[in-house]
Design a protein around this motif. Structure first.
Motif, PDB file in Angstrom:
ATOM      1  N   PRO A 165      24.312  54.706  65.069  1.00  0.00           N
ATOM      2  CA  PRO A 165      23.664  55.980  64.753  1.00  0.00           C
ATOM      3  C   PRO A 165      23.759  56.286  63.254  1.00  0.00           C
ATOM      4  O   PRO A 165      24.699  55.846  62.602  1.00  0.00           O
ATOM      5  CB  PRO A 165      24.468  57.000  65.558  1.00  0.00           C
ATOM      6  CG  PRO A 165      25.248  56.223  66.567  1.00  0.00           C
ATOM      7  CD  PRO A 165      25.474  54.877  65.964  1.00  0.00           C
TER       8      PRO A 165
ATOM      9  N   ALA B  63      24.290  64.606  56.494  1.00  0.00           N
ATOM     10  CA  ALA B  63      24.138  66.055  56.392  1.00  0.00           C
ATOM     11  C   ALA B  63      22.936  66.444  55.539  1.00  0.00           C
ATOM     12  O   ALA B  63      22.551  67.598  55.493  1.00  0.00           O
ATOM     13  CB  ALA B  63      25.411  66.671  55.827  1.00  0.00           C
TER      14      ALA B  63
ATOM     15  N   HIS C 152      22.726  54.014  55.842  1.00  0.00           N
ATOM     16  CA  HIS C 152      24.144  53.884  56.175  1.00  0.00           C
ATOM     17  C   HIS C 152      25.042  53.965  54.936  1.00  0.00           C
ATOM     18  O   HIS C 152      26.234  53.660  55.009  1.00  0.00           O
ATOM     19  CB  HIS C 152      24.403  52.589  56.933  1.00  0.00           C
ATOM     20  CG  HIS C 152      23.891  52.601  58.349  1.00  0.00           C
ATOM     21  ND1 HIS C 152      24.332  53.512  59.284  1.00  0.00           N
ATOM     22  CD2 HIS C 152      22.964  51.840  58.990  1.00  0.00           C
ATOM     23  CE1 HIS C 152      23.704  53.295  60.437  1.00  0.00           C
ATOM     24  NE2 HIS C 152      22.866  52.292  60.279  1.00  0.00           N
TER      25      HIS C 152
ATOM     26  N   LYS D 197      29.329  58.135  52.498  1.00  0.00           N
ATOM     27  CA  LYS D 197      28.197  57.273  52.145  1.00  0.00           C
ATOM     28  C   LYS D 197      27.793  57.557  50.693  1.00  0.00           C
ATOM     29  O   LYS D 197      28.069  58.614  50.155  1.00  0.00           O
ATOM     30  CB  LYS D 197      27.026  57.541  53.093  1.00  0.00           C
ATOM     31  CG  LYS D 197      27.418  57.336  54.576  1.00  0.00           C
ATOM     32  CD  LYS D 197      26.220  57.151  55.475  1.00  0.00           C
ATOM     33  CE  LYS D 197      25.586  58.447  55.894  1.00  0.00           C
ATOM     34  NZ  LYS D 197      24.569  58.217  56.975  1.00  0.00           N
TER      35      LYS D 197
HETATM   36  N1  LIG Z   1      27.458  61.211  51.705  1.00  0.00           N
HETATM   37  C1  LIG Z   1      27.619  61.358  53.034  1.00  0.00           C
HETATM   38  N2  LIG Z   1      28.531  60.597  53.637  1.00  0.00           N
HETATM   39  C2  LIG Z   1      28.733  60.710  54.964  1.00  0.00           C
HETATM   40  C3  LIG Z   1      28.019  61.649  55.726  1.00  0.00           C
HETATM   41  C4  LIG Z   1      27.072  62.460  55.054  1.00  0.00           C
HETATM   42  O1  LIG Z   1      26.405  63.317  55.642  1.00  0.00           O
HETATM   43  N3  LIG Z   1      26.902  62.272  53.693  1.00  0.00           N
HETATM   44  N4  LIG Z   1      28.245  61.776  57.084  1.00  0.00           N
HETATM   45  C5  LIG Z   1      29.540  61.308  57.563  1.00  0.00           C
HETATM   46  C6  LIG Z   1      29.599  61.222  58.993  1.00  0.00           C
HETATM   47  S1  LIG Z   1      29.806  62.651  59.870  1.00  0.00           S
HETATM   48  C7  LIG Z   1      29.599  60.031  59.627  1.00  0.00           C
HETATM   49  S2  LIG Z   1      29.849  59.877  61.318  1.00  0.00           S
HETATM   50  C8  LIG Z   1      29.291  58.792  58.914  1.00  0.00           C
HETATM   51  C9  LIG Z   1      28.036  58.209  59.492  1.00  0.00           C
HETATM   52  O2  LIG Z   1      27.748  56.989  58.919  1.00  0.00           O
HETATM   53  P1  LIG Z   1      26.461  56.232  59.419  1.00  0.00           P
HETATM   54  O3  LIG Z   1      25.300  57.145  59.206  1.00  0.00           O
HETATM   55  O4  LIG Z   1      26.403  54.972  58.648  1.00  0.00           O
HETATM   56  O5  LIG Z   1      26.685  55.983  60.910  1.00  0.00           O
HETATM   57  O6  LIG Z   1      29.087  58.983  57.527  1.00  0.00           O
HETATM   58  C10 LIG Z   1      29.901  59.958  56.953  1.00  0.00           C
HETATM   59  N5  LIG Z   1      29.656  59.931  55.547  1.00  0.00           N
END
Ligand SMILES: Nc1nc2c(c(=O)[nH]1)N[C@H]1C(S)=C(S)[C@@H](COP(=O)(O)O)O[C@H]1N2
Ligand SMILES: [Mo]
Length: 199
Positions: free
Chosen positions: A30, A34, A145, A163
């Motif tokens: 998935p 945000a 991702h 990320k």
């Molecule tokens: N920059 C950034 N990093 C983030 C997020 C985000 O919204 N922005 N979401 C986090 C959340 S809640 C999760 S579960 C994972 C999701 O990583 P994926 O999208 O590769 O599954 O990234 C995390 N890192």
């Protein structure tokens, strides 16, 4: 005899044993973001580390690529309850990146391109527990991702794995990141089900 066979298979933990409380297994990957996926050009990309006294270290994309990289296979656990086993990443260990960084800090606030932040204890980034990952499953890390590069801290809920990582601010005091300010747990250990503040 049944128990003899089980003795051999028992060497590998079953997938149930690898699933923290309240989590379910998924075979998908998935995407949870945000906000929109920021476009980050490798030519402009930089990763910085800033210490509590303002000292700044920085790596260009080519400098990151010149560092020793590792392939790691880990289980990941999102606070929204999905877990994914045996995900394969390529990246540079934070031990390598922080080797020459002198600091008395106990905490890190990780900053992403796009503005996302997340906090964690500095010790959770060390000792082979965290990577700046730029590869997934034998390929470049897809932008959705976190490509070009993201933090990977698989022993904590996956929201700590920022990320599009751009910088790591080392601090003497803890300071909540994006989700932590909105009520998510400061530490986020999936095995202790630390989803929200007070858990
Ligand atoms: N920059 C950034 N990093 C983030 C997020 C985000 O919204 N922005 N979401 C986090 C959340 S809640 C999760 S579960 C994972 C999701 O990583 P994926 O999208 O590769 O599954 O990234 C995390 N890192
Ligand atoms: Mo998440």
């Amino acid at each position: 005899m049944d128990f003899v066979t089980r003795g051999f298979e028992g060497r590998r933990r079953s997938s149930d044993d690898r699933l923290p409380p309240g989590q379910y297994l998924t075979g998908d990957f998935p995407v949870l973001s945000a906000g929109p996926t920021p476009g980050v050009d490798r030519a402009e990309w930089e990763l910085w580390v800033a210490t509590e006294d303002g000292t700044r270290h920085a790596w260009s994309w080519d400098e990151l690529m010149a560092l020793p990289a590792e392939t790691v296979t880990v289980d990941i656990h999102c606070v929204t309850s999905w877990s994914k086993l045996d995900t394969e990443w390529r990246g540079v260990s934070l031990d390598t990146l922080l080797a020459d960084v002198e600091t008395a800090a106990d905490f890190a606030l990780v900053h992403s391109y796009g503005g996302y932040t997340t906090n964690l204890p500095l010790e959770d980034l060390l000792d082979g527990q965290a990577w700046v990952a730029f590869g997934y499953d034998g390929d470049d890390l897809p932008a959705e991702h976190g490509g070009p590069a993201r933090l990977l801290v698989p022993h904590l809920y996956f929201w700590k794995s920022a990320k599009w990582v751009r910088g790591i601010e080392l601090m003497l005091e803890d300071s909540p990141g994006f989700w932590e300010q909105l009520g998510y747990h400061d530490y986020g250990d999936p095995w202790r089900e630390q989803r929200y503040q007070g858990d």
